[in-house]
Design a protein around this motif. Structure first.
Motif, short mmCIF file in Angstrom:
data_model
loop_
_atom_site.label_atom_id
_atom_site.label_comp_id
_atom_site.label_asym_id
_atom_site.label_seq_id
_atom_site.Cartn_x
_atom_site.Cartn_y
_atom_site.Cartn_z
N GLU A 1 -28.30 -6.26 47.50
CA GLU A 1 -27.18 -6.89 46.17
C GLU A 1 -28.25 -7.26 45.00
O GLU A 1 -27.93 -6.87 43.98
CB GLU A 1 -26.44 -7.87 46.81
CG GLU A 1 -25.56 -7.33 47.73
CD GLU A 1 -24.59 -6.61 47.16
OE1 GLU A 1 -24.22 -6.35 46.04
OE2 GLU A 1 -23.64 -5.95 48.17
N GLU B 1 -19.57 -10.40 44.99
CA GLU B 1 -19.81 -9.40 44.20
C GLU B 1 -19.06 -9.46 42.67
O GLU B 1 -19.82 -9.14 41.85
CB GLU B 1 -18.65 -7.90 44.72
CG GLU B 1 -19.18 -6.73 44.26
CD GLU B 1 -20.73 -6.51 44.26
OE1 GLU B 1 -21.21 -6.36 45.61
OE2 GLU B 1 -21.45 -6.01 43.30
N GLU C 1 -29.92 -4.32 43.39
CA GLU C 1 -28.89 -3.70 42.38
C GLU C 1 -28.54 -4.42 41.32
O GLU C 1 -28.64 -3.87 40.11
CB GLU C 1 -27.44 -3.50 43.40
CG GLU C 1 -27.51 -2.28 44.20
CD GLU C 1 -26.04 -2.29 45.03
OE1 GLU C 1 -25.24 -2.96 44.67
OE2 GLU C 1 -26.17 -1.84 46.06
#
Ligand SMILES: [Mg+2]
Ligand SMILES: [Mg+2]
Ligand SMILES: [Mg+2]
Ligand SMILES: [Mg+2]
Ligand SMILES: [Mg+2]
Ligand SMILES: [Mg+2]
Ligand SMILES: [Mg+2]
Ligand SMILES: [Mg+2]
Ligand SMILES: [Mg+2]
Ligand SMILES: [Mg+2]
Ligand SMILES: [Mg+2]
Ligand SMILES: [Mg+2]
Ligand SMILES: [Mg+2]
Ligand SMILES: [Mg+2]
Ligand SMILES: [Mg+2]
Ligand SMILES: [Mg+2]
Ligand SMILES: [Mg+2]
Ligand SMILES: [Mg+2]
Ligand SMILES: [Mg+2]
Ligand SMILES: [Mg+2]
Ligand SMILES: [Mg+2]
Ligand SMILES: [Mg+2]
Ligand SMILES: [Mg+2]
Ligand SMILES: [Mg+2]
Ligand SMILES: [Mg+2]
Ligand SMILES: [Mg+2]
Ligand SMILES: [Mg+2]
Ligand SMILES: [Mg+2]
Ligand SMILES: [Mg+2]
Ligand SMILES: [Mg+2]
Ligand SMILES: [Mg+2]
Lengths: 324, 324, 324, 324, 324
Positions: free
Chosen positions: A159, A90, A162
């Motif tokens: 992810e 992340e 995003e």
């Protein structure tokens, strides 16, 4: 490193003693199977396992060297499957690639894992809690492993989406930052993703359709087709992220260039406005003997007025043409 | 030039006397094979070999002229294989292409090498140290040669990846150099790489799958599929380097253009700041008889102050809009 | 939520009582079918239906989780079809994606709907008004649902074309707005459209051609091919919108850049024109003792004239080279 | 125009008398063939030939109208082959396209040539000097013609590569010329090249593989595959020239834009440097009564020094930031 | 609207009375056929025809609604063919798309035309003048219609090539106009062209190859392959126009940007040249008490000389670096 090994009979886990004894026992009974889990095995560790199972040397070479393409091979009645595992970090929006290899025989399954991602963590315990799946033998293990890895692809797909959304928001927010490097970085990660997921489509298609795979039963095929389906969806997405990133880069460059040119035009317009009074002042700063205006009582004030009017006129003209 | 020639029987090297005597002997015994290694053969040198082996004229033409596409041909029971060899020159990041041609009969194998790269150097000695491979005959030699060439592709693949990484670092380091030529050069080398490796996929697929290749045994197929696999991986990589280089070029152009425009804006802003005092000074340099301010005792200092305040105001405004 | 359920016999709607009683009755008679319509079913609601119909667990999983790729699966003699529904929001030019899933058995059809778009609204009532279609059983329902969804694609296709036309008009009208974000947004919607419609081609091809679909009659095939045809047309269009949007973006950027550079050139030309009188005035503002021109009676007026002539000359030159 | 016609028997040329007599004779003997060479035939000229040979009307129409795509047709036991001939004009780097058509029966071959390129010049005389080839009949003629045309493609391929190399050198030499038009022109020629060579791949594949071509013998196939091979190589090259030209254009634009912006920055920096002394001079040119500095004995020289220092400081700062 | 209808027997036109009587007569005799030509038929008009011929409802729906993709369908022994007609409007370089649909049975052919283009005008009269073609029945009519439409594609292909040539000339003539909109417009027309011609390839391939088309005779196939061939040629061309237009746009943008930057550089260089005398004049316009140069007898003239020399020096330097 041998992470775990156990014998499974009737869907139940049993202790696994000496490897060669257990294998002989299994073969004699003709049912049950052994599941050996390895992580980054050394040549020596792998040799221990291989001595008993007699795997094909090419498959062994791949398993020891690692860094293979996703694929499915059939060697003398057993399957060898290579998958890429992905991990999303992340903090850095980085994708890291690992590897899982599966040797699937009729009474054994060997899983070899490389890299940080650990997609097998929950698979063994999950299967041990559903004996009705484990009963189907080594291919049920293969199904669970592949399913878990592809499920993880869909997580990373989200992810990436995003990250793309975030970049779009940044680019189209009108801010003056340059996002080209982060667009490029995301494109690189999308490519890493595609390198893992796109070549897996063919092995999964064969698991769902190939009539000649050893040990495959017809009622298992829809389950592999189901994974194949999920894979195709993430592949579609990855492809469209890739293309959108190219487009977003172009749109971004357009905006930056327009903004910068806009600034230049504005500055130049102000400079142009200052040039007019400077020119006029220059003229009345000349030292000619005979310059009648200089002796008018209000000459100075009239000229100041002319300057002000000229600047105002220019200002209006520039406003009107959108330059200010 | 004939580099080396030898007869191999039961995996062991034997001296090779007169070519036609040895061939007759081999044919009578029905086992063993002869391996002739040529480098940049002249027509005459090749004729010597060809007189005995009776190769197909088209294959001979290709071998003498060189500069062929990677391919696999079957001529009257023998195979003719063309491969491209690659050499990476570290100093210039240049890839150089050479060529290897293989004539594979049931009792002979001829290897023809062109260009600087020497991928066959270790193959013969390597095979002579593993008689268990040499026993499999001419196709084992073909396997070793192709495997060695494709292994070398993976080495160059890594070099290309390094070069791409270096370019990425340079481009995204924020330096003001222009890297377009080196990006283009790398793209050209990637293309040279693809020109060698991509067309090899089809011959390797046939070696792994084609049911009608003379002399091919089923247990040898997985070995060729293994090479095929490694080839597909480097082809994938080359394709992605190609696309990334396009993207990195675009991102690079964006950055340069943004930097340069930034500089221009900064210079222009400073010029704009200097224009204001110049204009004011021009006004008070005019020679009108009646300019009351000129006679104020502190007029000069007040105007200096006004100039300073104006410049400071502009400076702040430019800072605020990010132009300075 | 169960939206509606009914039994149909001889093309006529009948009340549907207890689900398991009705199904037993239908099976005994061997004709007629039940049609259950669900919207965003919870696990519990779906379980009620599934208990009676014994659908395949993988299909059930997809139906409950939603968010699948358009596809067609055959599970033990019944069909499972996934379609994407699209809704166009005029105000924001946004496309919203929903989902319809169909379970088609020989005596039942279950439709599951997700998302805001409601393409099934008119289908049931439409079919109930044409018993001659309903008589053909569950596949006639499937046909009507798919036809209605694909018909809606053609409506949205038109909307997208209108949006593209509007953007083209804006871009080529010569206005000075930047349209890059709206071009990008439209491209994104086109991609969303393609994500729904392109993968549907394969399921429709199978409905029209696959010899082994359970329950499919030959005279029904042309009807599915007809839908397939309409789908191919909208897919063609979507592909060309996609490519045109890239081109329009490039053309747009060209125009903006040209306009801005044009403005800069114009401003700079005016500044250049002002620089000449300023320079001349500066010269005659020098304080040398011996500057004969300063004492000419008409010196000042001659210099003014020279300035005017110089400016006019420059103006003309700039006009001639198209800079003003 | 009939360029040449002759009868060939046992690989030897014989005089060709009246066309219909000769054909009857050939048919009675069952061996030998006639070879008619036409150039830009009129309808009437072609009719003379056609009256005797009874060619298929569609092939005749194509031969008379010209301007066809490369192709291979089988009409009632005879072959009709269309090829594009290319000619490279060194002076203008222009490729010119011509056409050759072949009618290949079992006892006749008609070659029709259009355009300036004359690839057939040496073919007939070459064949007449190697009777061992001519013996194989009409298909040997077809082989020689196609081989000669494709050999010429490889010559032009080299010319195109040279042109690309030249453009690369020009673009990356750092000169300030604009090469966009010549890059575009070369791209156009590459496209003309591809239009001739790419569609020929399929006819050549059929000549090498199609089992049902009339008159084709198995031992002739490798010869056609050999041509096919050479064709694939030039097609590969053409494709990569095409892509490299796009890249070279982008890199070129990048360089020009960078150079020009660099120039602008340099000019602006000099202007900025001149603005400072101008501003200071303006200040001390003001006519305020009370400006103490004006009365300092070394005021003027101090100010000159300040101006010099300011300019030098700016110069250094600009050097340091790479603007000068 | 029914444009024309007639019965043809033995290649000769006969009057066509009541439709149902004529059809019965034709069926009884087993030879001859009826040809009905419609233009933009209403539902009612079409129903009249359909009542007698019993066409398939899906084909009828397509014919009445129009706006279909080029395609070929087989419905119960008769063919349904959809083609796009194109019309080129010279004044606006616009392509307009119309539609022709063909129903081809064994004893009837119905042609339905939509849109302004009228490609059928000459077909019926042409056929009536060559009874030897008409004798082959309805498929001969279909051939003539398709041939005429595809021949028209080649005409429009030439128009597009002319338009592309014109744009190239304009772009590379060095003029200062912006051609981006007309390049984009041509691209749009090329796309409209491709939308009509590319999907026709598949139906034509089937007409030339599909073994199961009702009514197709083997000797007719080469004629359809001939059309197919011409179609492939125009498709090739259209594809290359498309790609060239992208390249011409890029080259065009390059040139404009270079020209504009060139202009800016030139203007800035002139401004820079004027800045030097302005600066010097400013210095000698200062009012210091002690400025010795001011009192030199030739001071003024020396300074004028210095200014001239400085300007000339700059001018030369700018010339040398190519800025002027
Ligand atoms: Mg993130
Ligand atoms: Mg990564
Ligand atoms: Mg899953
Ligand atoms: Mg996240
Ligand atoms: Mg699923
Ligand atoms: Mg699942
Ligand atoms: Mg290196
Ligand atoms: Mg190289
Ligand atoms: Mg290897
Ligand atoms: Mg290195
Ligand atoms: Mg391997
Ligand atoms: Mg290996
Ligand atoms: Mg709208
Ligand atoms: Mg949306
Ligand atoms: Mg519909
Ligand atoms: Mg419909
Ligand atoms: Mg609308
Ligand atoms: Mg249809
Ligand atoms: Mg040349
Ligand atoms: Mg040309
Ligand atoms: Mg040749
Ligand atoms: Mg040359
Ligand atoms: Mg060759
Ligand atoms: Mg040759
Ligand atoms: Mg339809
Ligand atoms: Mg025109
Ligand atoms: Mg149009
Ligand atoms: Mg025609
Ligand atoms: Mg024709
Ligand atoms: Mg015209
Ligand atoms: Mg033709």
């Amino acid at each position: 490193m041998i992470v775990d090994q156990a014998v499974y009979r009737d869907g139940k886990r049993m202790h696994c003693g000496d490897l060669s004894d257990e294998l002989e026992l299994l073969r004699r009974r003709g049912e049950g199977f052994i599941w050996i889990g390895l992580k980054d095995p050394t040549d020596a560790e792998f040799a221990l396992v291989n001595d008993e199972l007699q795997l094909h040397p090419l498959a062994v070479e791949d398993a020891v060297k690692g860094n293979q393409r996703p694929k499915l091979e059939v060697y003398d009645g057993s399957l060898f499957i290579v998958l890429k595992t992905l991990r999303y970090v992340e903090a850095t929006s980085d994708i890291e690639t690992g590897e899982v290899m599966l040797f699937v025989g009729d009474q054994f399954v060997v899983t070899v894992r490389r890299g940080e991602a650990n997609p097998l963590a929950g698979v063994r315990s999950g299967l041990e809690h559903s004996p009705e799946h484990l009963e189907h033998g080594p291919l049920a293990v293969a199904y669970s492993v592949i399913d878990s890895i592809v499920d993880n692809y869909t997580v990373i797909d989200t992810e990436l989406e995003e990250d793309l959304d975030r970049i779009e928001r940044q680019v189209f927010s009108g801010s003056r930052e340059v996002h080209a490097p982060s667009i490029y970085n995301l494109k690189r990660e999308v490519l890493e993703f595609k390198r893992a997921s796109v070549p897996l489509a063919e092995p999964l298609r064969r698991l769902a359709e190939d009539e000649e795979l050893p040990g495959m039963k017809d009622e298992a095929r829809p389950f592999f087709r189901d994974i194949s389906d999920h894979l195709l969806r993430v592949n579609d997405h990855a492809e469209s992220y890739d293309r959108l990133l190219t487009d977003v880069l172009n749109a971004h460059l357009a905006q930056i260039s327009v903004q910068q040119n806009d600034d230049m035009r504005r500055i130049s317009a102000w400079v142009a406005m200052a040039a007019v009074p400077t020119m006029i002042a220059g003229i009345y700063g000349m030292n000619f003997d005979n310059m009648p205006e200089l002796h008018y009582h209000y000459g100075y004030f009239i000229v100041l007025g002319v300057m002000a009017v000229a600047c105002l006129g220019l200002y209006r003209a520039f406003r009107r043409s959108g330059w200010l």
